[in-house]
Design a protein around this motif. Sequence first.
Motif, mmCIF file in Angstrom:
data_model
loop_
_atom_site.group_PDB
_atom_site.id
_atom_site.type_symbol
_atom_site.label_atom_id
_atom_site.label_comp_id
_atom_site.label_asym_id
_atom_site.label_seq_id
_atom_site.Cartn_x
_atom_site.Cartn_y
_atom_site.Cartn_z
ATOM 1 N N ALA A 195 -35.136 13.030 -21.979
ATOM 2 C CA ALA A 195 -34.277 12.253 -22.877
ATOM 3 C C ALA A 195 -34.142 10.815 -22.360
ATOM 4 O O ALA A 195 -34.105 10.577 -21.153
ATOM 5 C CB ALA A 195 -32.910 12.909 -22.969
ATOM 6 N N ASP A 196 -34.069 9.862 -23.291
ATOM 7 C CA ASP A 196 -34.013 8.448 -22.938
ATOM 8 C C ASP A 196 -32.854 7.748 -23.653
ATOM 9 O O ASP A 196 -33.068 6.832 -24.451
ATOM 10 C CB ASP A 196 -35.346 7.789 -23.276
ATOM 11 N N LEU A 221 -20.213 10.238 -12.650
ATOM 12 C CA LEU A 221 -19.367 10.317 -13.843
ATOM 13 C C LEU A 221 -20.047 9.671 -15.046
ATOM 14 O O LEU A 221 -19.988 10.207 -16.158
ATOM 15 C CB LEU A 221 -18.014 9.643 -13.597
ATOM 16 N N ILE A 222 -20.666 8.530 -14.837
ATOM 17 C CA ILE A 222 -21.384 7.865 -15.936
ATOM 18 C C ILE A 222 -22.501 8.762 -16.446
ATOM 19 O O ILE A 222 -22.660 8.964 -17.654
ATOM 20 C CB ILE A 222 -21.913 6.483 -15.480
ATOM 21 N N GLN A 223 -23.278 9.332 -15.529
ATOM 22 C CA GLN A 223 -24.356 10.235 -15.932
ATOM 23 C C GLN A 223 -23.808 11.425 -16.710
ATOM 24 O O GLN A 223 -24.338 11.816 -17.744
ATOM 25 C CB GLN A 223 -25.146 10.730 -14.726
ATOM 26 N N LEU A 224 -22.723 12.005 -16.219
ATOM 27 C CA LEU A 224 -22.156 13.180 -16.868
ATOM 28 C C LEU A 224 -21.566 12.848 -18.234
ATOM 29 O O LEU A 224 -21.643 13.665 -19.162
ATOM 30 C CB LEU A 224 -21.120 13.836 -15.962
ATOM 31 N N CYS A 225 -20.993 11.670 -18.390
ATOM 32 C CA CYS A 225 -20.512 11.249 -19.707
ATOM 33 C C CYS A 225 -21.673 11.150 -20.692
ATOM 34 O O CYS A 225 -21.558 11.570 -21.853
ATOM 35 C CB CYS A 225 -19.784 9.913 -19.617
ATOM 36 N N ILE A 226 -22.798 10.617 -20.241
ATOM 37 C CA ILE A 226 -23.989 10.532 -21.098
ATOM 38 C C ILE A 226 -24.468 11.929 -21.475
ATOM 39 O O ILE A 226 -24.787 12.202 -22.634
ATOM 40 C CB ILE A 226 -25.100 9.715 -20.399
ATOM 41 N N ILE A 271 -26.342 13.611 -24.858
ATOM 42 C CA ILE A 271 -27.433 14.585 -24.761
ATOM 43 C C ILE A 271 -27.040 15.927 -25.378
ATOM 44 O O ILE A 271 -27.790 16.512 -26.154
ATOM 45 C CB ILE A 271 -27.889 14.781 -23.301
ATOM 46 N N HIS A 272 -25.856 16.435 -25.028
ATOM 47 C CA HIS A 272 -25.427 17.753 -25.514
ATOM 48 C C HIS A 272 -24.285 17.643 -26.528
ATOM 49 O O HIS A 272 -23.487 18.561 -26.659
ATOM 50 C CB HIS A 272 -25.007 18.640 -24.347
ATOM 51 N N ARG A 273 -24.229 16.519 -27.223
ATOM 52 C CA ARG A 273 -23.177 16.300 -28.222
ATOM 53 C C ARG A 273 -23.146 17.458 -29.225
ATOM 54 O O ARG A 273 -24.172 17.852 -29.770
ATOM 55 C CB ARG A 273 -23.442 14.980 -28.959
ATOM 56 N N GLY A 274 -21.969 18.009 -29.423
ATOM 57 C CA GLY A 274 -21.783 19.059 -30.418
ATOM 58 C C GLY A 274 -22.187 20.455 -29.984
ATOM 59 O O GLY A 274 -22.096 21.392 -30.765
#
Length: 133
Positions: A47-48, A86-91, A96-99
């Motif tokens: 993912a990008d 934290l920034i990576q995990l927010c992304i 990435i896994h929205r919804g």
Amino acid sequence: MKLLSTKVNTGMVHFSLLLLRVGLGLMMMVHGWQKLQRFSEMAAQFADPLHVGTRGSLVLVLFSELGCAFLVMLGLLTRFAALVLLIQLCIVVLIIHRGDFGHQELGLHFLLGYLVILLCGPGRISVDRLIAR
């Protein structure tokens, strides 16, 4: 009889922060190690979300999951490393896994743990503390 004591055992708090740092760091490094072992096959389809290329995104994630997680474990540059994670995990959770709560759940657990480390710092049992002396 008091059920909740207002007295805080600071030694136990610092030991708890050490356990949290080492536990979260090791678990995150497992994720990074798996990605590193499969780098060549993952690089083309990773993912990008930051538009730095799939390979670039994978390298940034490896920096976070291996490098920053190791720094958190040591308690070295702890708040910086926790912020990167934290920034990576927010992304991961928000983009990435929205919804998909089933995939968001692990990221949210990590996110909460690293947020505690960011807010509380590494504690006394850390390289940061040794440097500060």
